[in-house]
Motif scaffolding. Sequence first.
Motif, PDB file in Angstrom:
ATOM      1  N   SER A 228       0.854  -1.316  -0.304  1.00 34.44           N
ATOM      2  CA  SER A 228       0.042   0.210  -0.077  1.00 34.44           C
ATOM      3  C   SER A 228       0.887   1.460  -0.357  1.00 34.44           C
ATOM      4  O   SER A 228       1.635   0.714   0.485  1.00 34.44           O
TER       5      SER A 228
ATOM      6  N   HIS B  23     -13.327   1.631  -7.963  1.00 36.68           N
ATOM      7  CA  HIS B  23     -14.350   2.652  -7.452  1.00 36.68           C
ATOM      8  C   HIS B  23     -14.462   4.370  -7.880  1.00 36.68           C
ATOM      9  O   HIS B  23     -15.630   5.155  -7.799  1.00 36.68           O
ATOM     10  N   HIS B  24     -13.198   4.491  -7.038  1.00 34.18           N
ATOM     11  CA  HIS B  24     -12.865   5.932  -7.779  1.00 34.18           C
ATOM     12  C   HIS B  24     -11.885   5.899  -8.508  1.00 34.18           C
ATOM     13  O   HIS B  24     -10.215   5.717  -8.283  1.00 34.18           O
TER      14      HIS B  24
ATOM     15  N   ILE C 220      -4.071   9.956  -2.164  1.00 32.20           N
ATOM     16  CA  ILE C 220      -5.146   8.531  -2.550  1.00 32.20           C
ATOM     17  C   ILE C 220      -4.144   7.433  -1.615  1.00 32.20           C
ATOM     18  O   ILE C 220      -2.619   7.306  -1.832  1.00 32.20           O
TER      19      ILE C 220
ATOM     20  N   THR D 187      -6.217  -1.177  -6.164  1.00 32.95           N
ATOM     21  CA  THR D 187      -7.924  -1.158  -5.052  1.00 32.95           C
ATOM     22  C   THR D 187      -6.584   0.403  -5.248  1.00 32.95           C
ATOM     23  O   THR D 187      -5.224   0.931  -5.347  1.00 32.95           O
TER      24      THR D 187
ATOM     25  N   SER E 249      -8.435   4.179  -3.055  1.00 34.08           N
ATOM     26  CA  SER E 249      -9.774   5.176  -2.735  1.00 34.08           C
ATOM     27  C   SER E 249      -8.585   6.681  -1.734  1.00 34.08           C
ATOM     28  O   SER E 249      -7.343   6.611  -1.552  1.00 34.08           O
TER      29      SER E 249
ATOM     30  N   GLU F 117     -10.011   8.348   3.967  1.00 35.58           N
ATOM     31  CA  GLU F 117     -11.552   7.157   4.005  1.00 35.58           C
ATOM     32  C   GLU F 117     -10.868   6.446   4.681  1.00 35.58           C
ATOM     33  O   GLU F 117     -11.390   5.124   5.564  1.00 35.58           O
TER      34      GLU F 117
ATOM     35  N   ASN G  87     -10.947   0.455   5.334  1.00 36.16           N
ATOM     36  CA  ASN G  87     -11.479   1.001   3.884  1.00 36.16           C
ATOM     37  C   ASN G  87     -10.122   0.029   3.203  1.00 36.16           C
ATOM     38  O   ASN G  87     -10.520  -0.676   2.059  1.00 36.16           O
ATOM     39  N   ILE G  88      -8.691   0.383   3.397  1.00 34.38           N
ATOM     40  CA  ILE G  88      -8.135  -0.176   2.604  1.00 34.38           C
ATOM     41  C   ILE G  88      -8.491  -1.717   2.925  1.00 34.38           C
ATOM     42  O   ILE G  88      -7.874  -3.102   2.248  1.00 34.38           O
TER      43      ILE G  88
ATOM     44  N   LEU H  68     -11.160  -3.009   0.574  1.00 31.43           N
ATOM     45  CA  LEU H  68     -10.512  -3.192  -0.253  1.00 31.43           C
ATOM     46  C   LEU H  68      -9.807  -4.851  -0.665  1.00 31.43           C
ATOM     47  O   LEU H  68     -10.126  -5.637  -2.205  1.00 31.43           O
TER      48      LEU H  68
END
Length: 232
Positions: free
Chosen positions: A38, A79-80, A88, A109, A111, A115, A119-120, A123
């Motif tokens: 990430s 989604h984004h 992000i 992914t 986000s 968020e 949320n990470i 996902l």
Amino acid sequence: MTLNLSNQFIEESPLSVAGITFYIQDILEEDYQLQQISVIGEVSSAKLNSGNLYFTLSEPDNSASIPCAIWRNTLKNIHHQPEKGEQIIVTGRISLYPPRGDYKLIVNTVSLAGEGIQNIRYLQLRSRLEKEGLFDQENKLTIPKFPKTIAVVTSDTAAAWGDIQRTIKQRYPLVKILLSPTFVQGEFAPLAIVEAIKKVELDGRAEVIILARGGGAVEDLSCFNDERVVRV
């Protein structure tokens, strides 16, 4: 991350461009830490090309940057879509493209940074379970059109339990309703939900299970996204 190359054999004679490039590629792509990472950063540029999205994540002071790509098959499920100037968080893997000798973060992914980490994790879990085929249509059971018995997994003190009983009695009064009580909030909820569902399965009478609660904030509903609940 520190790489120990003391045990690696590198010839003293000059390496070919392909040789050194593929050697670097092996180091990057065989490092498991770089295959599911990430990264947080600011989108400094973004453009679509042949259905793929290419963008750059940078430090706010431009002291470092990393090129990123989202392939079109992945992009349709994002989604984004990253836009220039956004902060992000992305997850993905490092990959090297030998013809140009450059590396990219292949993103799966995205986000907004605001968020949060919860949320990470959601996902990442969803992506992993999708790859396992857990959500494939062929793995889903057919819901009977007119079940004789329905089991409800929820809190026996929740407003949702009363709402479900009233709605079913109004619309389908012939069905028998069973309750398997459980916690639907808090750290003990996932395990309690799993046990409640297993009790219904052992009982054997219900043809349909309703897992429910009466709404709430995202953090209140997080127990329903727990991997143990998804797999039961």
